[in-house]
Design an enzyme around this catalytic site. Structure first.
Site, mmCIF file in Angstrom:
data_model
loop_
_atom_site.group_PDB
_atom_site.id
_atom_site.type_symbol
_atom_site.label_atom_id
_atom_site.label_comp_id
_atom_site.label_asym_id
_atom_site.label_seq_id
_atom_site.Cartn_x
_atom_site.Cartn_y
_atom_site.Cartn_z
ATOM 1 N N ASP A 1 0.875 -1.170 0.000
ATOM 2 C CA ASP A 1 0.000 0.000 0.000
ATOM 3 C C ASP A 1 0.921 1.231 0.000
ATOM 4 O O ASP A 1 2.122 1.116 0.278
ATOM 5 C CB ASP A 1 -0.871 -0.032 1.260
ATOM 6 C CG ASP A 1 -1.600 1.270 1.485
ATOM 7 O OD1 ASP A 1 -2.252 1.749 0.550
ATOM 8 O OD2 ASP A 1 -1.509 1.816 2.617
ATOM 9 N N ASP B 1 -0.242 5.124 0.857
ATOM 10 C CA ASP B 1 -0.525 6.155 1.874
ATOM 11 C C ASP B 1 -0.579 5.546 3.268
ATOM 12 O O ASP B 1 -1.363 4.627 3.532
ATOM 13 C CB ASP B 1 -1.853 6.845 1.542
ATOM 14 C CG ASP B 1 -1.744 7.601 0.230
ATOM 15 O OD1 ASP B 1 -0.841 8.432 0.116
ATOM 16 O OD2 ASP B 1 -2.553 7.323 -0.676
#
Ligand code: XBP
Ligand code: MG
Length: 249
Positions: free
Chosen positions: A8, A10
């Protein structure tokens, strides 16, 4: 056998939300003459919804009953989001946001070991490449065999679609990959795609539910500043040997 690490972006590669995305949203609101202003606490509530365009709509629907939507509201959201992306990528280009502890070290080790690297994120593709270029290395977008991002799938996290799309592109099965996430929406997405998932929390996600994680950590750890494990007593550094140990257990 472990073949790929899927990250991922953020909150996982870097703490981009509070001092990055939030600031860029507010700058876009000002540019367009709106009186919207997302403070740190409010932004934490808005993070319940992934995706910048979706988040703005959620804000209007749930926090601004006084706001009268103009006839061209859909276009306004698209324009606001373009402006926000410009502000956000400029902020990254100024070297605004460092990687989280251990991220560069683990990526370097994985590359040396010949593992495949991938990205699966809700954020806009330009945001991913800007972060990688300016905070990891200028050529680092090329280190990733797949960058699955933004509107490439219709159903954003917590739906599993973005991880399924990335694995499909890589021609890999879930058993051959490990995901790295920071939030409850993120792990619902990765687990929904069948991926074993390591979680590194941040200030916005510390109290999220991570029942199904391999490990829930303060960060990936560095020699000298190890991670603290939140789901049991343990400290250390996430490297490929430790990952292999967790996967066997
Ligand atoms: C990230 C997000 C993104 C960013 C904004 O979630 O929710 O929406 O906050 O990005 P995750 P855009 O880390 O789970 O992928 O404004 O480009 O949509
Ligand atoms: Mg995240």
């Amino acid at each position: 056998m472990l073949k790929a690490l899927l990250f991922d972006v953020d909150g996982t590669l870097a703490d981009t939300e509070r001092d990055g995305h939030r600031v860029a949203f507010n700058a876009a609101f000002r540019d367009i003459g709106l009186d919207w202003d997302w403070d740190v606490d409010l932004y934490g509530k808005l993070l319940a919804v992934t995706g910048g365009k979706e988040r703005m709509r959620y804000y209007v629907d749930h926090f601004r009953p006084d706001y009268v939507k103009p006839a061209d509201f859909d276009d306004l959201v698209v324009n606001l989001h373009k402006t926000k992306t410009k502000h956000y990528t400029e902020l990254l280009a100024e070297g605004g946001i460092p990687l989280r502890p251990g991220v560069r070290r683990l990526i370097d080790e994985a590359r040396q070991a010949g593992l495949t690297l991938g990205i699966a994120t809700t954020t806009t593709p330009d945001n991913v490449t800007a972060l990688l270029r300016h905070s990891l290395a200028p050529d680092s977008p090329d280190w990733f065999a797949v960058i699955a991002a933004g509107d490439i799938v219709q159903a954003k996290k917590p739906a599993p679609d973005i991880y399924l799309w990335a694995m499909d592109r890589l021609g890999l099965k879930a058993e051959e990959c490990v995901a790295f996430e920071d939030s409850c929406n993120g792990i619902r997405s990765s687990r929904g795609a069948g991926l074993r998932t390591v979680v590194t929390v941040n200030d916005y996600t510390r109290d999220d539910e991570f029942d199904d994680a391999i490990a829930v950590l303060s960060d990936l750890g560095e020699p000298g500043t190890p991670y603290r494990r939140l789901d049991r007593e343990e400290a250390g550094v996430v490297d490929l040997a430790r990952l292999a140990g967790w996967l066997q257990a």
